[in-house]
Design a protein around this motif. Structure first.
Motif, PDB file in Angstrom:
ATOM      1  N   ARG A 195       9.936  12.116   2.289  1.00 15.24           N
ATOM      2  CA  ARG A 195       9.219  11.225   1.678  1.00 15.24           C
ATOM      3  C   ARG A 195      10.363  10.146   1.264  1.00 15.24           C
ATOM      4  NH1 ARG A 195       4.207  11.747  -1.695  1.00 15.24           N
ATOM      5  NH2 ARG A 195       4.681   9.572  -2.095  1.00 15.24           N
ATOM      6  N   GLU A 196      11.550  10.330   1.060  1.00 17.21           N
ATOM      7  CA  GLU A 196      12.601   9.274   0.501  1.00 17.21           C
ATOM      8  C   GLU A 196      13.577   9.024   1.915  1.00 17.21           C
ATOM      9  OE1 GLU A 196      14.860  11.457  -2.175  1.00 17.21           O
ATOM     10  OE2 GLU A 196      13.339  11.825  -3.422  1.00 17.21           O
ATOM     11  N   VAL A 197      13.510   9.755   2.922  1.00 15.65           N
ATOM     12  CA  VAL A 197      14.433   9.557   4.188  1.00 15.65           C
ATOM     13  C   VAL A 197      13.700   9.342   5.423  1.00 15.65           C
ATOM     14  CG1 VAL A 197      16.641  10.101   5.316  1.00 15.65           C
ATOM     15  CG2 VAL A 197      16.168  10.308   2.749  1.00 15.65           C
ATOM     16  N   GLN A 205       0.432  15.149  10.704  1.00 20.40           N
ATOM     17  CA  GLN A 205      -0.698  15.255   9.876  1.00 20.40           C
ATOM     18  C   GLN A 205      -0.500  16.020   8.716  1.00 20.40           C
ATOM     19  OE1 GLN A 205      -0.792  15.663  13.064  1.00 20.40           O
ATOM     20  NE2 GLN A 205      -2.096  17.543  13.663  1.00 20.40           N
ATOM     21  N   VAL A 206       0.370  16.788   8.914  1.00 24.31           N
ATOM     22  CA  VAL A 206       1.359  17.773   7.858  1.00 24.31           C
ATOM     23  C   VAL A 206       1.678  17.042   6.588  1.00 24.31           C
ATOM     24  CG1 VAL A 206       2.636  19.465   7.335  1.00 24.31           C
ATOM     25  CG2 VAL A 206       1.447  19.579   9.570  1.00 24.31           C
ATOM     26  N   ILE A 207       2.250  15.911   7.011  1.00 20.17           N
ATOM     27  CA  ILE A 207       2.880  15.179   6.047  1.00 20.17           C
ATOM     28  C   ILE A 207       2.109  13.816   5.446  1.00 20.17           C
ATOM     29  CG2 ILE A 207       4.489  13.975   7.486  1.00 20.17           C
ATOM     30  CD1 ILE A 207       5.361  14.876   3.885  1.00 20.17           C
ATOM     31  N   PHE A 208       1.446  13.231   6.515  1.00 21.03           N
ATOM     32  CA  PHE A 208       0.759  11.982   6.267  1.00 21.03           C
ATOM     33  C   PHE A 208      -0.786  12.358   6.258  1.00 21.03           C
ATOM     34  CE2 PHE A 208       4.591  10.585   8.809  1.00 21.03           C
ATOM     35  CZ  PHE A 208       5.300  10.143   7.848  1.00 21.03           C
ATOM     36  N   SER A 254       0.754  -1.065  -0.059  1.00 20.05           N
ATOM     37  CA  SER A 254       0.113   0.076  -0.039  1.00 20.05           C
ATOM     38  C   SER A 254       0.842   1.180   0.047  1.00 20.05           C
ATOM     39  CB  SER A 254      -0.846  -0.175   1.063  1.00 20.05           C
ATOM     40  OG  SER A 254      -0.104   0.013   2.567  1.00 20.05           O
ATOM     41  N   GLY A 255       1.957   1.301   0.531  1.00 22.31           N
ATOM     42  CA  GLY A 255       3.007   2.424   0.746  1.00 22.31           C
ATOM     43  C   GLY A 255       2.415   3.178   1.728  1.00 22.31           C
ATOM     44  N   ILE A 256       3.411   4.284   2.282  1.00 22.50           N
ATOM     45  CA  ILE A 256       3.053   5.076   3.327  1.00 22.50           C
ATOM     46  C   ILE A 256       2.272   5.943   2.885  1.00 22.50           C
ATOM     47  CG2 ILE A 256       4.018   6.915   4.940  1.00 22.50           C
ATOM     48  CD1 ILE A 256       6.661   5.349   5.035  1.00 22.50           C
ATOM     49  N   PRO A 257       1.117   6.337   3.730  1.00 21.68           N
ATOM     50  CA  PRO A 257       0.009   7.441   3.254  1.00 21.68           C
ATOM     51  C   PRO A 257       0.380   8.938   3.240  1.00 21.68           C
ATOM     52  CG  PRO A 257      -0.392   6.708   5.364  1.00 21.68           C
ATOM     53  CD  PRO A 257       0.727   5.768   5.036  1.00 21.68           C
ATOM     54  N   PHE A 258       1.611   9.229   2.607  1.00 20.93           N
ATOM     55  CA  PHE A 258       2.080  10.505   2.204  1.00 20.93           C
ATOM     56  C   PHE A 258       0.847  11.582   1.580  1.00 20.93           C
ATOM     57  CE2 PHE A 258       6.361   8.273   2.393  1.00 20.93           C
ATOM     58  CZ  PHE A 258       6.934   9.322   3.285  1.00 20.93           C
ATOM     59  N   LEU A 259       0.844  12.745   2.108  1.00 20.38           N
ATOM     60  CA  LEU A 259      -0.141  13.648   1.332  1.00 20.38           C
ATOM     61  C   LEU A 259       0.523  14.176   0.089  1.00 20.38           C
ATOM     62  CD1 LEU A 259      -1.074  15.894   4.441  1.00 20.38           C
ATOM     63  CD2 LEU A 259      -2.396  14.485   3.310  1.00 20.38           C
ATOM     64  N   ASP A 260      -0.124  14.331  -0.933  1.00 19.81           N
ATOM     65  CA  ASP A 260       0.529  14.857  -1.962  1.00 19.81           C
ATOM     66  C   ASP A 260       1.136  16.399  -1.926  1.00 19.81           C
ATOM     67  OD1 ASP A 260      -1.452  17.299  -3.196  1.00 19.81           O
ATOM     68  OD2 ASP A 260      -2.872  15.570  -2.399  1.00 19.81           O
ATOM     69  N   TYR A 261       1.886  16.571  -2.671  1.00 22.31           N
ATOM     70  CA  TYR A 261       2.842  17.861  -2.523  1.00 22.31           C
ATOM     71  C   TYR A 261       1.967  19.283  -2.233  1.00 22.31           C
ATOM     72  CZ  TYR A 261       5.877  21.915  -2.912  1.00 22.31           C
ATOM     73  OH  TYR A 261       6.541  23.132  -2.664  1.00 22.31           O
ATOM     74  N   ARG A 262       0.717  19.249  -2.988  1.00 21.83           N
ATOM     75  CA  ARG A 262       0.050  20.456  -2.708  1.00 21.83           C
ATOM     76  C   ARG A 262      -0.678  20.456  -1.626  1.00 21.83           C
ATOM     77  NH1 ARG A 262      -4.412  20.921  -7.551  1.00 21.83           N
ATOM     78  NH2 ARG A 262      -2.381  21.013  -8.925  1.00 21.83           N
ATOM     79  N   THR A 263      -1.285  19.445  -1.157  1.00 20.61           N
ATOM     80  CA  THR A 263      -1.979  19.442   0.423  1.00 20.61           C
ATOM     81  C   THR A 263      -1.133  19.782   1.476  1.00 20.61           C
ATOM     82  OG1 THR A 263      -3.662  18.037  -0.552  1.00 20.61           O
ATOM     83  CG2 THR A 263      -3.355  18.156   1.693  1.00 20.61           C
ATOM     84  N   TYR A 264       0.172  19.110   1.328  1.00 16.81           N
ATOM     85  CA  TYR A 264       1.205  19.334   2.329  1.00 16.81           C
ATOM     86  C   TYR A 264       1.946  20.976   2.146  1.00 16.81           C
ATOM     87  CZ  TYR A 264       6.253  19.436   3.513  1.00 16.81           C
ATOM     88  OH  TYR A 264       7.527  20.118   4.114  1.00 16.81           O
ATOM     89  N   ALA A 265       1.895  21.196   1.047  1.00 15.63           N
ATOM     90  CA  ALA A 265       2.458  23.028   1.010  1.00 15.63           C
ATOM     91  C   ALA A 265       1.171  23.815   1.632  1.00 15.63           C
ATOM     92  CB  ALA A 265       2.598  23.476  -0.450  1.00 15.63           C
TER      93      ALA A 265
END
Length: 683
Positions: free
Chosen positions: A239-241, A542-545, A98-109
């Protein structure tokens, strides 16, 4: 007076004799008054040394006591950690699919730029009939404003003029800085140049006052610009580290909290790191495994068909809402939180046999009410056995929603909800422990000084049994905390180029202003990155996930974030008998974390400089992340509304600048005003 230094390591005292500083003749001729004064100085010196020695003894005693307590809970921690690692291994396997539930960049920003809002406050307006012709001049004016922002002189004059206005509040400054971050996101090289110039002005301001206070808060537009800039540049690093260990820490915390009872009304939990959220009463509970029928009516779990049973771990002391939350977390564990059904849209149905269906709720006719206290229903109340089959079905009525929302609305234990119960007056809800048996009025009337002192002492004292609960939780989570801190501090890996670029620029500012104090530079770098960005990310995942962060998880993250803050300070971390429990928990680890921070700064300082071309190439790549955003015109319009508030002052500032006159900046702004001045508030 004697000079005494308290050190964390071996005790070192630097003593200067007081009387020996005077020649013998002078000592004889000092007179009685001077002799008394010297005696008083000697007495104060001895008292100060005695208190310092006592403080050191207290500190060492506390460390020994903590070490003994941690040794005592060692076996329990090892067992809990083994169980937790098994759970985390299963989670890692699930995340591969499933992957880690990261927010897309626009929502994060947007969450970084406009914190505390569930969505971006800049929403495109709906087009009305016949309004396109009316809006066309406004759009034209806003596009001209976008071009005018590309003038560095105009933008700097605008920022300085706005900040000079007494009515331009701190909130206004942060909001306008974020509007500029949106409007100029496609030109990050230019935005970086503006930020560098403003940081130079800020350093010149603080260097003549107290340079250590620079970047301590977010009170100016450049400080908010810096926050946004760092967040933009470190998204890929997250996202990567750093994202994976942070997410694993978050899930480990949630898993541990869920293994113990949590009071749905007061918010207190048996498993926590935060003593203010600790459930101190001994509550008997039994773990249960429910077999959840993941039916399409409940939204359907990913990859599950109708009739498939998914095991879910709960406690017999859980309220029905708590059960639904745990079931949703486990059935939809590979699904981002925003894509799951809401807990308030579903009912929990206990199924037994072919025809036995019973809908469970926090409150119903079977709820127990005694002496105006109504207890929330639990699985234990309904006598639901281990291995029972349950289903989540769409909610057909709102009868049970009242208690659910009330139970969730009072996590702090204050303002316990009162439910009107016919003519018998208010009924107070409780779950595991009654918040207080005493009405507020009677509590306020109590005037016994001794009783108030005893109450304060009880509130301050943390019995050893409760401290061991906190230490047990800490020991179980230790690996995940260490992994997260190591990822943040780039242990055994190169740092992001933006961090090197920023720190080199701060070094240049210090050199330019003749600041040779290493402590000041340490504070600048800490304030600009570790406290400004990473502490906020630790406290607000919740800012990133795309996740749900419960109040108890939030309280634990606050302790971990505070530990990280304490590790970034240059002052010695001193604890004693009266230190807050949350600071005692990590007293033995903080010196090690401090060394990690120092090594992080040292490695960055010694690494090869970030070239201007390399940084610009990175910024150009990042600029494309937000080019398709629909909010840029809305950001420009809201920015113009702030310009309109101080229009005369901005025009005057532009006209008074000789270069501004040559570039006709005031005239260009007047042309923009003529197009937008209809005061249309939507596009």
């Amino acid at each position: 007076m004697g000079n005494v230094r308290l050190a964390l390591g071996p005790v070192q005292y630097e003593e200067e004799p007081v009387l020996s500083a005077f020649p013998v003749e002078a000592q004889v001729g000092l007179g009685l008054g001077a002799a008394v004064l010297i005696a008083a100085v000697l007495l104060l010196t001895l008292m100060y040394r005695h208190k310092s020695k006592q403080a050191l003894r207290d500190y060492q005693k506390v460390l020994v006591q903590l070490e003994n307590l941690e040794i005592g809970v060692g076996d329990q921690c090892r067992k809990e950690f083994t169980d937790l690692m098994t759970e985390m291994t299963d989670l890692s396997s699930d995340l591969e699919a499933s992957g880690i539930p990261f927010l897309d960049y626009r929502t994060y920003a947007e969450r970084v730029f406009f914190p505390g809002r569930s969505s971006c406050p800049l929403q495109p307006a709906l087009e009305g009939p016949g309004e396109e012709g009316h809006r066309a001049p406004v759009r034209q004016g806003l596009m001209q404003l976008s071009n005018l922002l590309n003038s560095k002189l105009f933008l700097l004059t605008l920022i300085h003029t706005l900040e000079e206005q007494p009515s331009f509040s701190q909130r206004d400054r942060c909001h306008v800085a974020s509007l500029l971050s949106l409007a100029l996101h496609g030109k990050l090289e230019y935005l970086t140049d503006i930020m560098r110039t403003l940081l130079g002005d800020l350093a010149a301001h603080y260097v003549h006052r107290n340079p250590k206070l620079m970047l301590r808060r977010t009170e100016t537009m450049v400080e908010k610009l810096l926050t946004n800039w760092v967040s933009i540049c470190l998204y890929s690093f997250l996202r990567e580290v750093a994202g994976e260990p942070l997410y694993m820490l978050l899930r480990a915390i949630q898993y541990q909290v869920d293994k113990g009872p949590v009071d749905a009304v007061t918010g207190k939990a048996k498993r926590t790191l935060n003593d203010s959220h600790l459930l101190r009463e001994d509550v008997e509970f039994q773990p249960l495994t429910l077999m959840v029928l993941a039916s399409p009516g409940a939204g359907g779990a990913a990859g599950s068909g109708a009739g498939q049973h998914v095991p879910a771990r709960v406690l017999d002391t859980d309220t029905i809402t708590q059960v639904k939350e745990k079931v949703l977390d486990q059935v939809y564990k590979g699904t981002p939180f925003s894509q799951r059904p809401s807990v308030h849209d579903l009912d929990l149905e206990w199924r037994s046999g072919l025809a036995g269906h019973l809908t469970l709720s926090d409150e119903d006719l079977t709820s127990v009410t005694q002496n105006q206290w109504k207890r929330l229903n639990t699985l234990q109340h309904y006598k639901v056995p281990d291995g029972a089959t349950v289903g989540l079905i769409p909610q057909l009525h709102n009868g049970g929603a009242v208690s659910q929302s009330l139970a969730q609305s009072c996590p702090s234990g204050e303002n316990i909800p009162m439910l009107e119960d016919g003519e018998e007056g208010g009924v107070r809800l409780w779950h595991l422990v009654k918040a207080t048996e005493e009405p507020e009025g009677a509590k306020a009337r109590r005037s016994s000084l001794k009783e108030r002192e005893r109450e304060r002492a009880r509130a301050k004292a943390i019995p050893e049994i409760y401290l061991t609960r906190l230490l047990s939780m800490k020991g179980t989570l230790q690996k995940f905390v260490d992994d997260t801190f190591q990822a943040i501090l780039s242990v055994n890996r190169p740092v992001p180029i933006a961090v090197k670029y920023l720190f080199d620029f701060l070094d240049e500012l210090a050199e330019k202003h003749g600041i040779l104090d290493r402590e000041t530079l340490h504070i600048w770098k800490t304030n600009s990155l570790l406290l400004r960005f990473w502490v906020n990310t630790l406290k607000n995942p919740q800012v990133i996930f795309d996740v749900r962060v419960s109040d108890n998880v939030d309280a634990i993250l606050a302790v971990i974030a505070q530990t990280f803050m304490d590790s970034c300070t240059v002052s010695e971390h001193k604890v004693g008998r009266d230190s807050p429990v949350n600071k005692l928990l990590y007293a033995r680890e903080i010196p090690r974390y401090k060394q990690m921070v120092e090594r992080y700064y040292s490695d960055i300082r010694q690494s090869s400089p970030a070239s201007y071309q390399e940084m610009n190439s990175t910024l150009a790549e990042l600029s494309g992340n937000y080019t398709s955003a629909p909010h840029c015109l809305e950001a420009l319009q809201e920015l113009y509304s702030h310009i309109h508030r101080y229009y005369d002052q901005v025009i005057s500032a532009l006209e008074e600048d000789p270069m501004g006159q040559k570039m006709q900046l005031a005239c260009r702004l007047q042309q923009i005003a003529a197009l937008v001045e209809n005061k249309v508030t939507d596009l």
